[in-house]
Design an enzyme around this catalytic site. Sequence first.
Site, PDB file in Angstrom:
ATOM      1  N   ASP A 277      68.874  39.174  20.720  1.00 47.58           N
ATOM      2  CA  ASP A 277      68.440  40.478  20.478  1.00 47.58           C
ATOM      3  C   ASP A 277      66.884  40.318  19.809  1.00 47.58           C
ATOM      4  O   ASP A 277      66.701  40.476  18.780  1.00 47.58           O
ATOM      5  CB  ASP A 277      69.528  41.186  19.389  1.00 47.58           C
TER       6      ASP A 277
ATOM      7  N   ASP B  20      69.987  40.869  25.220  1.00 47.97           N
ATOM      8  CA  ASP B  20      69.045  41.835  24.886  1.00 47.97           C
ATOM      9  C   ASP B  20      67.521  40.965  24.542  1.00 47.97           C
ATOM     10  O   ASP B  20      67.099  40.994  23.621  1.00 47.97           O
ATOM     11  CB  ASP B  20      69.583  42.658  23.639  1.00 47.97           C
TER      12      ASP B  20
ATOM     13  N   TYR C 297      63.391  44.561  24.796  1.00 44.78           N
ATOM     14  CA  TYR C 297      63.414  45.806  24.336  1.00 44.78           C
ATOM     15  C   TYR C 297      62.523  46.550  24.858  1.00 44.78           C
ATOM     16  O   TYR C 297      61.230  46.173  25.124  1.00 44.78           O
ATOM     17  CB  TYR C 297      63.622  45.842  22.651  1.00 44.78           C
TER      18      TYR C 297
ATOM     19  N   ASN D 148      72.715  44.727  26.958  1.00 42.82           N
ATOM     20  CA  ASN D 148      72.793  46.018  27.323  1.00 42.82           C
ATOM     21  C   ASN D 148      71.294  46.577  27.551  1.00 42.82           C
ATOM     22  O   ASN D 148      71.109  47.397  28.529  1.00 42.82           O
ATOM     23  CB  ASN D 148      73.733  46.952  26.495  1.00 42.82           C
TER      24      ASN D 148
ATOM     25  N   HIS E  33      77.252  38.695  25.475  1.00 43.14           N
ATOM     26  CA  HIS E  33      76.554  39.445  24.795  1.00 43.14           C
ATOM     27  C   HIS E  33      76.914  40.426  23.710  1.00 43.14           C
ATOM     28  O   HIS E  33      76.862  40.365  22.540  1.00 43.14           O
ATOM     29  CB  HIS E  33      75.687  40.565  25.541  1.00 43.14           C
TER      30      HIS E  33
ATOM     31  N   HIS F  91      78.393  47.891  15.875  1.00 45.29           N
ATOM     32  CA  HIS F  91      78.984  48.140  17.296  1.00 45.29           C
ATOM     33  C   HIS F  91      80.417  47.991  17.401  1.00 45.29           C
ATOM     34  O   HIS F  91      80.957  48.770  18.174  1.00 45.29           O
ATOM     35  CB  HIS F  91      78.422  47.520  18.272  1.00 45.29           C
TER      36      HIS F  91
ATOM     37  N   HIS G 195      74.362  41.339  20.285  1.00 44.00           N
ATOM     38  CA  HIS G 195      74.634  42.963  20.128  1.00 44.00           C
ATOM     39  C   HIS G 195      74.595  43.410  18.762  1.00 44.00           C
ATOM     40  O   HIS G 195      73.849  44.181  18.592  1.00 44.00           O
ATOM     41  CB  HIS G 195      76.105  43.179  20.814  1.00 44.00           C
ATOM     42  N   ASP G 196      75.244  43.092  17.990  1.00 44.16           N
ATOM     43  CA  ASP G 196      75.016  43.351  16.272  1.00 44.16           C
ATOM     44  C   ASP G 196      74.166  42.433  15.967  1.00 44.16           C
ATOM     45  O   ASP G 196      73.778  41.191  15.924  1.00 44.16           O
ATOM     46  CB  ASP G 196      76.729  43.148  15.652  1.00 44.16           C
ATOM     47  N   HIS G 197      73.211  43.235  15.186  1.00 40.21           N
ATOM     48  CA  HIS G 197      72.014  42.531  14.797  1.00 40.21           C
ATOM     49  C   HIS G 197      72.159  41.866  13.150  1.00 40.21           C
ATOM     50  O   HIS G 197      71.724  42.575  12.266  1.00 40.21           O
ATOM     51  CB  HIS G 197      70.760  43.707  14.665  1.00 40.21           C
TER      52      HIS G 197
END
Length: 322
Positions: free
Chosen positions: A47, A80, A83, A118, A212, A221, A247-249
């Site tokens: 991410d 990710d 962005y 995503n 991810h 999420h 996915h989760d930051h």
Amino acid sequence: MKMSALSVRFMFLVLCMFFSHSLSKLERLEHPVTKSDGSLNILVVGDWGRQGGFNQSLVAHQMGIVGEQLDIDYVISVGDNFYDDGLKGDTDPAFEASFSHIYTHPSLQKQWYSVLGNHDYRGNVAAQLSHVLTQKDWRWFCRRSFVLLSGMVELFFVDTNPFVEQYFTDPEDHTYDWSNVLPRDRYISNLLHDLDLEMKKSRATWKFVVGHHGIKTAGEHGVTQELVDQLLPILEENKVDVYMNGHDHCLQHIGSDGGIQFLTSGGGSKAWRGVILPWDPKELKLYYDGQGFMSLHITHYQAKFIYYDISGNVLHQFTLSK
């Protein structure tokens, strides 16, 4: 006894069906072990791709320092990568702006193995998979799903995006690039079949899976139920040691003795969401809402995992033994 042409043809078709179900279509790679003791050192980040913003450059700088200390063999990206909406094409300047011009430390001039997130699927997926990017920066390697054998560890990189039903039924104002994914059910079925075959063939001491989306997470999420229902049983049946995701930051470790360890390394740039969902404190070993990354030190007998914040402070570490 002579067989008729029809019988021979029937047997041929049966054999073709048998071999088609016993062979995996996942791309297999091997990363050679170069250290004399056979050990591996790896960094894991996710991410991240924000052209240096949201402290991405600071995380990259610290990755370089730790990478030099550990003499890393390669880097894993859990998705990710770019962005907010992936890459527009293989000439998109965001590739250099978010990757080549950011991870410049000498210790990070190693191979990067990446999966898609995503946000990557909201752009041109083929661009990230293109050899054109590898020609621009030799470190870059990204596929939807693949298998990487590296000494005593085998890593299974899994495209988790098509599992998430919401991306198909309620994409909000986002447009996803599902080229070469549809029909979705067949894509997922084939992927799970191939993954299971590869895991059953594996003779590696350690089996790690990279995706991810989170299977177990207290992050914003939440749990990806589709992975719990479809992917997790295969991981458990094949005695996978670790599942790594983004996915989760945040930086996160969920696990119990003797079970799969669920590790989130999604702190490559934007973080500090201020959200933590309820989770059993006996399983939740670490939840850090900020930026950072993770390192792995792997031998035949032990695998050591360390989480670092943006200043290089060690937030959490643990060791698995064989």
